[in-house]
Design a protein around this motif. Structure first.
Motif, PDB file in Angstrom:
ATOM      1  N   THR A  54       0.872  -1.081   0.093  1.00 13.22           N
ATOM      2  CA  THR A  54      -0.230  -0.031   0.190  1.00 13.22           C
ATOM      3  C   THR A  54       1.239   1.097   0.176  1.00 13.22           C
ATOM      4  O   THR A  54       0.775   2.179  -0.818  1.00 13.22           O
ATOM      5  CB  THR A  54      -0.703  -0.309   1.180  1.00 13.22           C
ATOM      6  OG1 THR A  54      -1.999  -1.125   1.092  1.00 13.22           O
ATOM      7  CG2 THR A  54      -1.874   1.104   1.375  1.00 13.22           C
ATOM      8  N   THR A  55       1.958   1.017   1.044  1.00  7.61           N
ATOM      9  CA  THR A  55       2.663   2.535   1.081  1.00  7.61           C
ATOM     10  C   THR A  55       3.415   2.471  -0.611  1.00  7.61           C
ATOM     11  O   THR A  55       3.627   4.037  -1.022  1.00  7.61           O
ATOM     12  CB  THR A  55       3.722   2.382   1.816  1.00  7.61           C
ATOM     13  OG1 THR A  55       3.068   2.158   3.452  1.00  7.61           O
ATOM     14  CG2 THR A  55       4.831   3.578   2.347  1.00  7.61           C
ATOM     15  N   GLN A  56       3.630   1.742  -1.277  1.00 10.68           N
ATOM     16  CA  GLN A  56       5.039   1.598  -2.369  1.00 10.68           C
ATOM     17  C   GLN A  56       3.775   2.124  -3.566  1.00 10.68           C
ATOM     18  O   GLN A  56       4.418   2.869  -3.619  1.00 10.68           O
ATOM     19  CB  GLN A  56       5.344   0.425  -2.865  1.00 10.68           C
ATOM     20  CG  GLN A  56       6.270   0.016  -1.677  1.00 10.68           C
ATOM     21  CD  GLN A  56       6.704  -1.635  -1.993  1.00 10.68           C
ATOM     22  OE1 GLN A  56       6.313  -2.290  -2.738  1.00 10.68           O
ATOM     23  NE2 GLN A  56       8.149  -2.165  -1.724  1.00 10.68           N
ATOM     24  N   LEU A  57       2.875   1.371  -2.862  1.00  7.73           N
ATOM     25  CA  LEU A  57       1.442   2.336  -4.248  1.00  7.73           C
ATOM     26  C   LEU A  57       0.895   3.754  -4.208  1.00  7.73           C
ATOM     27  O   LEU A  57       0.597   4.566  -5.249  1.00  7.73           O
ATOM     28  CB  LEU A  57       0.178   1.250  -4.690  1.00  7.73           C
ATOM     29  CG  LEU A  57      -0.468   1.521  -4.955  1.00  7.73           C
ATOM     30  CD1 LEU A  57       0.266   1.480  -6.874  1.00  7.73           C
ATOM     31  CD2 LEU A  57      -2.223   0.684  -4.860  1.00  7.73           C
ATOM     32  N   ASP A  58       1.246   3.777  -3.341  1.00  5.57           N
ATOM     33  CA  ASP A  58       0.847   5.731  -2.938  1.00  5.57           C
ATOM     34  C   ASP A  58       2.298   6.112  -3.107  1.00  5.57           C
ATOM     35  O   ASP A  58       1.661   7.725  -3.826  1.00  5.57           O
ATOM     36  CB  ASP A  58       0.709   5.521  -1.950  1.00  5.57           C
ATOM     37  CG  ASP A  58       0.554   6.689  -0.849  1.00  5.57           C
ATOM     38  OD1 ASP A  58      -0.739   7.625  -1.921  1.00  5.57           O
ATOM     39  OD2 ASP A  58       1.099   7.797   0.588  1.00  5.57           O
ATOM     40  N   ASP A  59       3.317   6.030  -2.929  1.00  2.00           N
ATOM     41  CA  ASP A  59       4.790   6.445  -3.316  1.00  2.00           C
ATOM     42  C   ASP A  59       4.894   6.463  -5.087  1.00  2.00           C
ATOM     43  O   ASP A  59       5.315   7.666  -5.015  1.00  2.00           O
ATOM     44  CB  ASP A  59       6.264   6.236  -3.024  1.00  2.00           C
ATOM     45  CG  ASP A  59       5.965   6.383  -0.626  1.00  2.00           C
ATOM     46  OD1 ASP A  59       4.740   6.844  -1.282  1.00  2.00           O
ATOM     47  OD2 ASP A  59       6.523   5.262  -0.402  1.00  2.00           O
ATOM     48  N   ALA A  60       4.611   5.273  -5.576  1.00  2.00           N
ATOM     49  CA  ALA A  60       4.328   5.294  -7.449  1.00  2.00           C
ATOM     50  C   ALA A  60       3.756   6.383  -7.748  1.00  2.00           C
ATOM     51  O   ALA A  60       3.129   7.319  -8.838  1.00  2.00           O
ATOM     52  CB  ALA A  60       4.148   3.926  -7.367  1.00  2.00           C
ATOM     53  N   SER A  61       2.132   6.710  -7.482  1.00  2.00           N
ATOM     54  CA  SER A  61       1.570   7.103  -7.780  1.00  2.00           C
ATOM     55  C   SER A  61       1.549   9.028  -7.421  1.00  2.00           C
ATOM     56  O   SER A  61       1.055   9.708  -8.369  1.00  2.00           O
ATOM     57  CB  SER A  61      -0.344   6.473  -6.870  1.00  2.00           C
ATOM     58  OG  SER A  61      -0.395   7.260  -5.378  1.00  2.00           O
ATOM     59  N   GLU A  62       2.116   9.212  -6.683  1.00  4.85           N
ATOM     60  CA  GLU A  62       2.352  10.216  -6.557  1.00  4.85           C
ATOM     61  C   GLU A  62       3.493  10.992  -7.355  1.00  4.85           C
ATOM     62  O   GLU A  62       4.039  11.845  -7.136  1.00  4.85           O
ATOM     63  CB  GLU A  62       3.135  10.747  -4.741  1.00  4.85           C
ATOM     64  CG  GLU A  62       1.880  10.763  -4.077  1.00  4.85           C
ATOM     65  CD  GLU A  62       1.007  11.872  -4.383  1.00  4.85           C
ATOM     66  OE1 GLU A  62       1.332  12.868  -4.872  1.00  4.85           O
ATOM     67  OE2 GLU A  62      -0.345  11.622  -3.785  1.00  4.85           O
ATOM     68  N   ALA A  63       4.399   9.826  -7.253  1.00  6.69           N
ATOM     69  CA  ALA A  63       5.926  10.427  -8.044  1.00  6.69           C
ATOM     70  C   ALA A  63       5.175  10.173  -9.935  1.00  6.69           C
ATOM     71  O   ALA A  63       5.697  10.592 -10.682  1.00  6.69           O
ATOM     72  CB  ALA A  63       6.733   8.455  -8.608  1.00  6.69           C
ATOM     73  N   VAL A  64       4.499  10.162  -9.796  1.00  7.02           N
ATOM     74  CA  VAL A  64       3.218   9.770 -11.601  1.00  7.02           C
ATOM     75  C   VAL A  64       2.739  10.795 -11.730  1.00  7.02           C
ATOM     76  O   VAL A  64       3.097  11.982 -12.337  1.00  7.02           O
ATOM     77  CB  VAL A  64       2.116   8.278 -11.943  1.00  7.02           C
ATOM     78  CG1 VAL A  64       1.361   9.040 -13.137  1.00  7.02           C
ATOM     79  CG2 VAL A  64       3.359   7.231 -12.069  1.00  7.02           C
ATOM     80  N   ALA A  65       2.238  11.785 -10.585  1.00  6.10           N
ATOM     81  CA  ALA A  65       1.589  12.935 -10.243  1.00  6.10           C
ATOM     82  C   ALA A  65       2.915  13.922 -10.772  1.00  6.10           C
ATOM     83  O   ALA A  65       2.513  14.784 -11.339  1.00  6.10           O
ATOM     84  CB  ALA A  65       0.563  13.339  -9.257  1.00  6.10           C
ATOM     85  N   SER A  66       3.709  13.956  -9.614  1.00 11.25           N
ATOM     86  CA  SER A  66       4.890  14.976 -10.013  1.00 11.25           C
ATOM     87  C   SER A  66       5.579  15.622 -11.633  1.00 11.25           C
ATOM     88  O   SER A  66       5.513  16.290 -11.718  1.00 11.25           O
ATOM     89  CB  SER A  66       5.547  14.477  -9.019  1.00 11.25           C
ATOM     90  OG  SER A  66       4.609  14.709  -7.700  1.00 11.25           O
ATOM     91  N   SER A  67       5.938  13.842 -11.762  1.00 10.47           N
ATOM     92  CA  SER A  67       6.374  13.445 -13.093  1.00 10.47           C
ATOM     93  C   SER A  67       5.298  13.883 -14.178  1.00 10.47           C
ATOM     94  O   SER A  67       6.067  15.179 -14.833  1.00 10.47           O
ATOM     95  CB  SER A  67       6.255  12.312 -12.895  1.00 10.47           C
ATOM     96  OG  SER A  67       6.660  11.924 -14.973  1.00 10.47           O
ATOM     97  N   PHE A  68       4.042  13.876 -14.024  1.00 13.09           N
ATOM     98  CA  PHE A  68       2.457  15.007 -14.808  1.00 13.09           C
ATOM     99  C   PHE A  68       3.357  16.399 -14.904  1.00 13.09           C
ATOM    100  O   PHE A  68       3.286  17.248 -16.037  1.00 13.09           O
ATOM    101  CB  PHE A  68       1.690  14.021 -14.942  1.00 13.09           C
ATOM    102  CG  PHE A  68       0.432  14.591 -15.974  1.00 13.09           C
ATOM    103  CD1 PHE A  68       0.614  15.157 -16.865  1.00 13.09           C
ATOM    104  CD2 PHE A  68      -0.320  15.544 -15.189  1.00 13.09           C
ATOM    105  CE1 PHE A  68      -0.279  15.222 -17.591  1.00 13.09           C
ATOM    106  CE2 PHE A  68      -1.256  16.353 -15.910  1.00 13.09           C
ATOM    107  CZ  PHE A  68      -1.227  15.783 -16.999  1.00 13.09           C
TER     108      PHE A  68
END
Length: 89
Positions: free
Chosen positions: A23-37
């Motif tokens: 769950t934590t890894q997915l939260d971090d990954a989705s935030e990274a996708v948003a930041s990258s976008f």
């Protein structure tokens, strides 16, 4: 066979820990996708049109990641509250 059943990887505490880590890894990954976008959107030349495809792709990817994240949070909360029953079959 007894070694397999007593394996720590299959205890409820270990599985709950793995769920929380995922769950934590997915939260971090989705935030990274948003930041990258956001970064790529801010750095692009405003005169170049991408007809919204990048936005649609981002929304689709981000929405799926966040949906899975929130499902995992709910499952973890229910598990912690003792609402998950384990069967030994």
């Amino acid at each position: 066979m007894a070694l397999f059943l007593n394996d720590q990887r299959f205890t409820s505490q270990f599985l709950l820990m793995r769920l929380r880590h995922a769950t934590t890894q997915l939260d971090d990954a989705s935030e990274a996708v948003a930041s990258s976008f956001i970064r790529s959107s801010l750095s692009e030349n405003p005169s170049v049109s991408n007809n919204g495809k990048d936005v649609d792709d981002f929304v689709t990817q981000f929405r799926e990641m966040r949906k899975t994240y929130h499902k995992r949070v709910m499952w973890g909360d229910r598990w912690s509250a003792g609402e998950v029953a384990w069967r030994n079959d």
